[in-house]
Design a protein around this motif. Sequence first.
Motif, short mmCIF file in Angstrom:
data_model
loop_
_atom_site.label_atom_id
_atom_site.label_comp_id
_atom_site.label_asym_id
_atom_site.label_seq_id
_atom_site.Cartn_x
_atom_site.Cartn_y
_atom_site.Cartn_z
N ALA A 250 0.83 -1.21 0.00
CA ALA A 250 0.00 0.00 0.00
C ALA A 250 0.87 1.26 0.00
N ARG A 251 2.09 1.16 -0.51
CA ARG A 251 3.00 2.32 -0.50
C ARG A 251 2.48 3.46 -1.36
N TRP A 252 1.55 3.18 -2.27
CA TRP A 252 1.00 4.26 -3.09
C TRP A 252 0.36 5.34 -2.22
N VAL A 253 -0.07 4.99 -1.02
CA VAL A 253 -0.67 5.99 -0.11
C VAL A 253 0.34 7.09 0.18
N VAL A 254 1.60 6.70 0.43
CA VAL A 254 2.66 7.68 0.71
C VAL A 254 2.97 8.51 -0.53
N ASP A 255 2.94 7.86 -1.71
CA ASP A 255 3.30 8.55 -2.95
C ASP A 255 2.24 9.53 -3.42
N GLN A 256 0.96 9.24 -3.17
CA GLN A 256 -0.12 10.00 -3.79
C GLN A 256 -0.90 10.90 -2.84
N LEU A 257 -0.79 10.70 -1.54
CA LEU A 257 -1.59 11.47 -0.59
C LEU A 257 -0.70 12.40 0.23
N PRO A 258 -1.25 13.53 0.67
CA PRO A 258 -0.47 14.46 1.51
C PRO A 258 -0.38 13.95 2.95
N VAL A 259 0.55 13.05 3.21
CA VAL A 259 0.66 12.45 4.54
C VAL A 259 1.36 13.41 5.49
N ASP A 260 1.05 13.29 6.78
CA ASP A 260 1.61 14.16 7.80
C ASP A 260 2.97 13.65 8.27
N GLU A 261 3.09 12.34 8.39
CA GLU A 261 4.35 11.73 8.87
C GLU A 261 4.35 10.27 8.45
N THR A 262 5.51 9.76 8.09
CA THR A 262 5.63 8.36 7.66
C THR A 262 6.91 7.76 8.23
N THR A 263 6.80 6.54 8.72
CA THR A 263 7.96 5.83 9.26
C THR A 263 8.00 4.44 8.67
N ASP A 264 9.16 4.05 8.12
CA ASP A 264 9.32 2.71 7.57
C ASP A 264 9.52 1.71 8.69
N ARG A 265 8.97 0.51 8.49
CA ARG A 265 9.16 -0.59 9.41
C ARG A 265 10.24 -1.53 8.87
N ASP A 267 10.25 -4.61 8.39
CA ASP A 267 9.73 -5.65 7.50
C ASP A 267 9.21 -5.08 6.18
N GLY A 268 9.40 -3.78 5.95
CA GLY A 268 8.94 -3.18 4.71
C GLY A 268 7.61 -2.47 4.84
N GLY A 269 6.92 -2.66 5.95
CA GLY A 269 5.66 -1.97 6.17
C GLY A 269 5.88 -0.50 6.53
N MET A 270 4.78 0.21 6.77
CA MET A 270 4.85 1.64 7.05
C MET A 270 3.87 2.02 8.14
N ARG A 271 4.25 3.02 8.90
CA ARG A 271 3.35 3.67 9.84
C ARG A 271 3.10 5.07 9.29
N VAL A 272 1.86 5.34 8.88
CA VAL A 272 1.51 6.57 8.17
C VAL A 272 0.54 7.38 9.00
N ALA A 273 0.88 8.64 9.23
CA ALA A 273 -0.01 9.57 9.91
C ALA A 273 -0.49 10.59 8.89
N LEU A 274 -1.80 10.82 8.84
CA LEU A 274 -2.34 11.79 7.91
C LEU A 274 -3.52 12.52 8.53
N ARG A 275 -3.77 13.73 8.04
CA ARG A 275 -4.87 14.55 8.51
C ARG A 275 -6.08 14.33 7.61
N VAL A 276 -7.25 14.21 8.22
CA VAL A 276 -8.46 13.87 7.48
C VAL A 276 -9.55 14.89 7.78
N ALA A 277 -10.16 15.40 6.72
CA ALA A 277 -11.25 16.35 6.88
C ALA A 277 -12.61 15.71 6.67
N SER A 278 -12.66 14.55 6.03
CA SER A 278 -13.92 13.90 5.70
C SER A 278 -13.89 12.45 6.17
N SER A 279 -14.82 12.07 7.02
CA SER A 279 -14.89 10.68 7.49
C SER A 279 -15.29 9.75 6.35
N ALA A 280 -16.11 10.24 5.40
CA ALA A 280 -16.50 9.41 4.26
C ALA A 280 -15.28 9.10 3.39
#
Length: 321
Positions: A250-265, A267-280
């Motif tokens: 799911a790395r495309w999330v980091v490439d395509q969305l304005p993420v707030d903070e990202t940390t690589d794990r 095992d290749g996974g990611m911890r992604v923090a992002l700001r959200v204005a719409s619950s939908a």
Amino acid sequence: MAERTPERLVRLLGLVAYLDRHPGVSVEEVAAHFEVTPQQVLRDVDTLWVSGTPGYWPDDLIDFDADSFDSGVLRLTQSRGMTRALRLGAREAVALVAALRALSESVGDLLEPAEREVIASTLEVLTAATGDAAATMDVQLAVEARPEVVAEARRALRNRRQLALRYVDAADRVSERVVEPWQLLTGDEHSYLQAWCRSARGERLFRLDRILEATQLDQPVTTRPGRSRGETFTPSAEHERVVLELDQRARWVVDQLPVDETTDRPDGGMRVALRVASSAWLRHLLLRVAPYVRAVEPVAVAQEAGAAARAALAAYDAAEG
């Protein structure tokens, strides 16, 4: 912070060239050269080890000496041609010269000095190599527009500022509008300004010869090409902060969305923090990446997405019934 895919691709290409020039370099030295961690270098090597040319049999792949690797040293044994200089035929070289001349003429004054120097030096080398073929070719992009309009549009593009336009359309109607300019284009027999029109709330092409007047404004450009629905979202502290634990698929999330903070794990996974204005919108995102989600904070967000998924499945069952 996690890096984006284009950044890693550039390093992977550079890694092959570097190891070809420096055989037998320790992992730590390579990490220091590319300013990454030794663990990241090892992950890069793992990726290169399964990369190559079509066929993808062992002899088709980029390869390293396994014994050296086990001792912490990187020794490239097969580059699959990635370290050889690209050879161009005369026709390819002339086509590249024409493209570079057109690029220099159309957007040259919008580039940084270093970028203009790269184009100029490349043109010089290619022109010398092609000789008479390039000398007989003249590339000129005709821009049929008021010089002051073109100058103001290029100034706004360079400064990334909005433009106020007086524009006459094909029906000879004059309108005033504010646009966010993206780039100048040349197509068919005309030149255009590609921009986001604030009054039309959409992407538009404005023929330069139909722009009666252009004035740069103080407001910055906030949209980008490809955003054809509404304004570009700009996260701020007032928006809810959501943290996702994602699989590397799911790395495309980091490439395509304005993420707030990202940390690589590790095992290749990611911890992604992002700001959200719409619950939908967030529910839609979670449903898209559902197979690759490991954890969500706050938990209530995951519960809402799960409820939406169950409701969708129930609707299918009801339709079948």
